[in-house]
Design a protein around this motif. Structure first.
Motif, mmCIF file in Angstrom:
data_model
loop_
_atom_site.group_PDB
_atom_site.id
_atom_site.type_symbol
_atom_site.label_atom_id
_atom_site.label_comp_id
_atom_site.label_asym_id
_atom_site.label_seq_id
_atom_site.Cartn_x
_atom_site.Cartn_y
_atom_site.Cartn_z
ATOM 1 N N VAL A 1 -67.812 79.861 53.816
ATOM 2 C CA VAL A 1 -66.356 79.925 53.805
ATOM 3 C C VAL A 1 -65.824 79.088 54.969
ATOM 4 O O VAL A 1 -65.707 79.581 56.091
ATOM 5 C CB VAL A 1 -65.822 81.372 53.900
ATOM 6 C CG1 VAL A 1 -64.305 81.384 53.792
ATOM 7 C CG2 VAL A 1 -66.436 82.261 52.837
ATOM 8 N N PRO A 2 -65.528 77.827 54.708
ATOM 9 C CA PRO A 2 -64.990 76.974 55.768
ATOM 10 C C PRO A 2 -63.498 77.245 55.987
ATOM 11 O O PRO A 2 -62.838 77.841 55.141
ATOM 12 C CB PRO A 2 -65.212 75.566 55.220
ATOM 13 C CG PRO A 2 -65.175 75.740 53.737
ATOM 14 C CD PRO A 2 -65.746 77.108 53.459
ATOM 15 N N ALA A 3 -62.981 76.792 57.105
ATOM 16 C CA ALA A 3 -61.539 76.816 57.326
ATOM 17 C C ALA A 3 -60.924 75.754 56.424
ATOM 18 O O ALA A 3 -61.582 74.793 56.050
ATOM 19 C CB ALA A 3 -61.222 76.518 58.784
ATOM 20 N N GLY B 1 -46.622 74.267 66.251
ATOM 21 C CA GLY B 1 -47.537 73.186 65.886
ATOM 22 C C GLY B 1 -47.891 73.119 64.420
ATOM 23 O O GLY B 1 -48.698 72.283 64.008
ATOM 24 N N SER B 2 -47.320 73.989 63.616
ATOM 25 C CA SER B 2 -47.562 73.965 62.171
ATOM 26 C C SER B 2 -46.882 72.756 61.549
ATOM 27 O O SER B 2 -45.959 72.177 62.131
ATOM 28 C CB SER B 2 -46.981 75.219 61.498
ATOM 29 O OG SER B 2 -47.659 76.375 61.914
ATOM 30 N N THR B 3 -47.327 72.413 60.360
ATOM 31 C CA THR B 3 -46.611 71.466 59.527
ATOM 32 C C THR B 3 -46.289 72.173 58.219
ATOM 33 O O THR B 3 -46.975 73.119 57.822
ATOM 34 C CB THR B 3 -47.437 70.194 59.239
ATOM 35 O OG1 THR B 3 -48.647 70.573 58.582
ATOM 36 C CG2 THR B 3 -47.765 69.445 60.507
ATOM 37 N N VAL C 1 -47.030 76.797 55.317
ATOM 38 C CA VAL C 1 -47.203 76.076 56.567
ATOM 39 C C VAL C 1 -48.679 76.143 56.958
ATOM 40 O O VAL C 1 -49.416 77.017 56.494
ATOM 41 C CB VAL C 1 -46.309 76.640 57.702
ATOM 42 C CG1 VAL C 1 -44.830 76.469 57.375
ATOM 43 C CG2 VAL C 1 -46.625 78.101 57.990
ATOM 44 N N THR C 2 -49.091 75.211 57.822
ATOM 45 C CA THR C 2 -50.479 75.172 58.261
ATOM 46 C C THR C 2 -50.670 75.931 59.569
ATOM 47 O O THR C 2 -49.727 76.112 60.332
ATOM 48 C CB THR C 2 -50.925 73.720 58.510
ATOM 49 O OG1 THR C 2 -50.108 73.159 59.539
ATOM 50 C CG2 THR C 2 -50.809 72.878 57.245
ATOM 51 N N ASP C 3 -51.914 76.336 59.815
ATOM 52 C CA ASP C 3 -52.304 76.769 61.152
ATOM 53 C C ASP C 3 -53.105 75.618 61.773
ATOM 54 O O ASP C 3 -53.387 74.626 61.083
ATOM 55 C CB ASP C 3 -53.057 78.111 61.124
ATOM 56 C CG ASP C 3 -54.488 78.030 60.612
ATOM 57 O OD1 ASP C 3 -55.007 76.921 60.361
ATOM 58 O OD2 ASP C 3 -55.110 79.099 60.457
ATOM 59 N N PRO C 4 -53.489 75.690 63.036
ATOM 60 C CA PRO C 4 -54.206 74.571 63.646
ATOM 61 C C PRO C 4 -55.618 74.351 63.103
ATOM 62 O O PRO C 4 -56.266 73.374 63.421
ATOM 63 C CB PRO C 4 -54.293 74.956 65.133
ATOM 64 C CG PRO C 4 -53.337 76.051 65.333
ATOM 65 C CD PRO C 4 -53.129 76.708 64.009
ATOM 66 N N LEU D 1 -53.664 77.862 55.371
ATOM 67 C CA LEU D 1 -52.262 77.940 54.957
ATOM 68 C C LEU D 1 -51.716 79.346 55.144
ATOM 69 O O LEU D 1 -52.421 80.341 54.933
ATOM 70 C CB LEU D 1 -52.117 77.529 53.492
ATOM 71 C CG LEU D 1 -52.483 76.089 53.191
ATOM 72 C CD1 LEU D 1 -52.453 75.839 51.687
ATOM 73 C CD2 LEU D 1 -51.553 75.131 53.916
ATOM 74 N N ILE D 2 -50.436 79.414 55.511
ATOM 75 C CA ILE D 2 -49.694 80.667 55.643
ATOM 76 C C ILE D 2 -48.471 80.519 54.754
ATOM 77 O O ILE D 2 -47.728 79.564 54.867
ATOM 78 C CB ILE D 2 -49.249 80.907 57.105
ATOM 79 C CG1 ILE D 2 -50.472 80.981 58.025
ATOM 80 C CG2 ILE D 2 -48.386 82.156 57.207
ATOM 81 C CD1 ILE D 2 -50.125 80.890 59.492
ATOM 82 N N GLY D 3 -48.276 81.481 53.858
ATOM 83 C CA GLY D 3 -47.112 81.463 52.986
ATOM 84 C C GLY D 3 -45.960 82.228 53.614
ATOM 85 O O GLY D 3 -46.164 83.293 54.214
#
Length: 118
Positions: free
Chosen positions: A55-57, A82-84, A101-104, A108-110
């Motif tokens: 399970v990769p990031a 720092g998210s996009t 949005v992304t985390d570093p 993904l975060i909805g």
């Protein structure tokens, strides 16, 4: 009855992951059970775990959506962290919108909440 209890967030650096997610979810309380550290958001666990070959990031699979008071405000807050914005925002039903949005670490975060596209 079933209800969600936890999400595992796969990262390549546990300390950085915990640090970033504490900022992203300021209401979260860090907990430790048998040496395992996680974040508790009103009984829901955000568990920061090592990414590996199984399970990769990254952006693959399910995305958990968080209910927010204002989609535009939360998008801005995540951008400061720092998210996009990966997808959206789009208008959905009943005056709501949603985006991802992304985390570093590439996950993904909805976000879903009141939104006006104007």
């Amino acid at each position: 009855m079933m209800s969600p209890t936890a999400i595992l967030i796969h990262v390549n650096d546990i300390e950085s992951g915990l640090s970033w997610y504490k900022k992203a979810f300021p209401a979260a309380q860090e907990r430790v059970v048998d040496g395992f550290r996680y974040l508790d958001v009103d009984g829901f666990h955000i568990e920061i775990v090592w990414a590996d070959a199984k399970v990769p990031a990254g952006k693959a699979g399910a995305v958990l959506y968080w209910s927010v008071a204002s989609l535009a405000d939360e998008m801005e807050r995540f951008l400061v962290l720092g998210s996009t914005v990966y997808r959206g925002p789009i208008q959905i039903e009943n005056g709501l919108g949603m985006c991802q949005v992304t985390d570093p670490f590439g996950n993904l975060i909805g976000l879903r909440g009141p939104y006006s596209a104007s």
